[in-house]
Design a protein around this motif. Structure first.
Motif, mmCIF file in Angstrom:
data_model
loop_
_atom_site.group_PDB
_atom_site.id
_atom_site.type_symbol
_atom_site.label_atom_id
_atom_site.label_comp_id
_atom_site.label_asym_id
_atom_site.label_seq_id
_atom_site.Cartn_x
_atom_site.Cartn_y
_atom_site.Cartn_z
ATOM 1 N N ALA A 12 19.737 -8.950 -11.009
ATOM 2 C CA ALA A 12 19.217 -8.002 -11.375
ATOM 3 C C ALA A 12 18.771 -7.761 -10.184
ATOM 4 N N GLU A 13 19.180 -6.054 -9.528
ATOM 5 C CA GLU A 13 18.334 -6.395 -7.778
ATOM 6 C C GLU A 13 17.757 -5.365 -8.016
ATOM 7 N N ARG A 14 16.235 -4.734 -9.036
ATOM 8 C CA ARG A 14 15.965 -4.006 -9.103
ATOM 9 C C ARG A 14 14.122 -5.298 -8.722
ATOM 10 N N GLY A 15 13.381 -5.207 -7.583
ATOM 11 C CA GLY A 15 12.566 -5.992 -7.136
ATOM 12 C C GLY A 15 11.556 -5.020 -7.422
ATOM 13 N N PRO A 16 10.330 -5.477 -6.891
ATOM 14 C CA PRO A 16 9.153 -4.609 -6.813
ATOM 15 C C PRO A 16 9.432 -3.208 -5.963
ATOM 16 N N SER A 17 8.857 -2.279 -6.818
ATOM 17 C CA SER A 17 8.237 -1.585 -6.257
ATOM 18 C C SER A 17 7.584 -0.955 -4.760
ATOM 19 N N LEU A 18 7.755 -0.079 -4.016
ATOM 20 C CA LEU A 18 7.518 0.306 -2.968
ATOM 21 C C LEU A 18 5.908 0.445 -2.621
ATOM 22 N N ASN A 19 5.149 0.962 -3.929
ATOM 23 C CA ASN A 19 4.622 1.415 -3.880
ATOM 24 C C ASN A 19 3.765 0.226 -4.597
ATOM 25 N N THR A 20 3.824 -1.441 -5.258
ATOM 26 C CA THR A 20 3.204 -2.897 -5.606
ATOM 27 C C THR A 20 2.282 -3.696 -3.801
ATOM 28 N N PHE A 21 2.808 -2.376 -2.841
ATOM 29 C CA PHE A 21 2.718 -3.247 -2.270
ATOM 30 C C PHE A 21 0.831 -3.044 -1.055
ATOM 31 N N PRO A 22 0.829 -4.156 -0.762
ATOM 32 C CA PRO A 22 0.158 -3.805 0.808
ATOM 33 C C PRO A 22 -0.285 -2.585 1.480
ATOM 34 N N LEU A 23 -1.143 -2.460 1.969
ATOM 35 C CA LEU A 23 -0.990 -1.169 3.508
ATOM 36 C C LEU A 23 -0.457 -2.689 4.330
ATOM 37 N N VAL A 54 10.031 -1.320 6.877
ATOM 38 C CA VAL A 54 9.222 -0.199 6.182
ATOM 39 C C VAL A 54 8.210 -1.386 6.485
ATOM 40 N N CYS A 55 6.743 -0.310 6.373
ATOM 41 C CA CYS A 55 5.803 -0.479 6.198
ATOM 42 C C CYS A 55 4.469 0.374 5.782
ATOM 43 N N VAL A 56 4.578 0.134 4.861
ATOM 44 C CA VAL A 56 3.731 0.517 3.527
ATOM 45 C C VAL A 56 1.945 1.689 4.563
ATOM 46 N N LEU A 57 2.193 2.703 4.481
ATOM 47 C CA LEU A 57 0.606 3.280 5.532
ATOM 48 C C LEU A 57 -0.292 3.419 4.830
ATOM 49 N N GLU A 58 -0.084 4.352 4.321
ATOM 50 C CA GLU A 58 -1.533 4.539 2.825
ATOM 51 C C GLU A 58 -0.635 5.368 1.799
ATOM 52 N N LYS A 59 -1.890 5.046 1.032
ATOM 53 C CA LYS A 59 -1.646 4.878 -0.750
ATOM 54 C C LYS A 59 -1.964 6.137 -1.123
ATOM 55 N N THR A 60 -2.279 7.229 -2.019
ATOM 56 C CA THR A 60 -2.808 7.807 -2.806
ATOM 57 C C THR A 60 -2.155 8.101 -4.113
ATOM 58 N N PRO A 61 -2.477 8.706 -5.622
ATOM 59 C CA PRO A 61 -2.056 9.140 -5.922
ATOM 60 C C PRO A 61 -1.351 9.873 -5.914
ATOM 61 N N GLN A 62 -1.880 10.836 -4.997
ATOM 62 C CA GLN A 62 -0.858 12.307 -4.898
ATOM 63 C C GLN A 62 0.404 11.798 -3.671
ATOM 64 N N GLN A 63 0.193 10.321 -3.005
ATOM 65 C CA GLN A 63 1.364 10.366 -2.080
ATOM 66 C C GLN A 63 1.535 9.291 -1.167
ATOM 67 N N ILE A 64 2.396 8.875 -1.085
ATOM 68 C CA ILE A 64 2.562 7.193 -0.054
ATOM 69 C C ILE A 64 3.231 7.508 0.647
ATOM 70 N N ARG A 65 2.195 7.175 2.025
ATOM 71 C CA ARG A 65 2.903 7.670 3.746
ATOM 72 C C ARG A 65 3.694 5.815 4.220
ATOM 73 N N PHE A 66 4.581 6.078 4.276
ATOM 74 C CA PHE A 66 5.333 5.016 5.357
ATOM 75 C C PHE A 66 6.041 4.627 6.530
ATOM 76 N N ARG A 67 5.808 4.203 7.402
ATOM 77 C CA ARG A 67 7.602 4.143 8.484
ATOM 78 C C ARG A 67 8.440 3.206 8.650
ATOM 79 N N VAL A 74 6.959 11.036 3.979
ATOM 80 C CA VAL A 74 6.036 10.683 2.188
ATOM 81 C C VAL A 74 6.357 11.397 1.693
ATOM 82 N N LEU A 75 6.649 10.508 0.340
ATOM 83 C CA LEU A 75 6.958 10.867 -0.879
ATOM 84 C C LEU A 75 5.545 10.559 -2.016
ATOM 85 N N ALA A 76 6.716 12.052 -2.632
ATOM 86 C CA ALA A 76 5.622 11.324 -4.069
ATOM 87 C C ALA A 76 5.375 9.313 -5.062
ATOM 88 N N PRO A 77 4.461 9.692 -5.159
ATOM 89 C CA PRO A 77 4.728 7.722 -5.498
ATOM 90 C C PRO A 77 6.040 7.735 -6.509
#
Length: 180
Positions: A12-23, A54-67, A74-77
């Motif tokens: 199984a390669e699927r781990g936690p989503s990028l959305n689940t990590f702290p900023l 990568v590093c998550v910079l910002e998370k909102t219901p509309q987007q996730i911004r990361f480097r 910038v991607l939709a969640p």
């Protein structure tokens, strides 16, 4: 995806989503979901592949911004949910913020190649390695074309022209920074 050994289990390669990590936490992409194909193509076109830091910079219901690899994305969640990641405990946030890529250097600046981005694959990777962009190689920005792209780089006694997109795949350490 990994190919299992004959008769072996499919890992199984699927781990936690990028959305689940702290900023502001250093991460590495471990898996990019390849279905549906249209979403995979979009992620792949942005250079988001396993091995990219990568590093998550910002998370909102509309987007996730990361480097990722020195560039901001910038991607939709829902789309970011197709990226699995893992913690990079040996890498600090400052390390990720300080990453420099060849396309960010100005004429006359010199650097040492640290490596190629994992987003650089296949024939393009082979070409850059064949041209001499291997870890430890000194490179200097020779000149920029009048239109701004491509840029000429001097390395190993020759001059090579690269487009900004290609130079953005080469991680470097500026020599001025190395001397400090």
């Amino acid at each position: 995806d990994a190919i299992p050994e004959m008769g072996g289990p499919l890992p199984a390669e699927r781990g936690p989503s990028l959305n689940t990590f702290p900023l502001n936490t250093p991460l590495i992409i471990t898996h990019v979901e390849d279905e549906p194909a249209i979403l995979y193509a979009q992620l792949s076109a942005q250079g988001l592949r396993p091995g990219v830091r990568v590093c998550v910079l910002e998370k909102t219901p509309q987007q996730i911004r990361f480097r990722a690899d020195g560039r901001e994305h910038v991607l939709a969640p829902m789309l970011a949910n197709n990226l699995s990641a893992a913690l990079l405990p040996e890498v600090s946030l400052k390390d990720l913020e300080d990453e420099v890529f060849l396309n960010s250097l100005k004429p006359g600046q010199s650097a040492r190649v640290l490596g190629l981005s994992p987003a650089c694959r296949g024939l393009e990777r082979r070409r850059l390695l064949d041209l001499g962009f291997v870890p430890g190689t000194a490179v200097e920005v020779e000149m920029v074309s009048p239109g701004g792209d491509p840029t000429a780089y001097r390395l190993r006694g020759t001059v090579v022209a690269l487009r900004s997109e290609q130079a953005g795949l080469i991680r470097v350490q500026p020599l001025e920074a190395a001397a400090k």
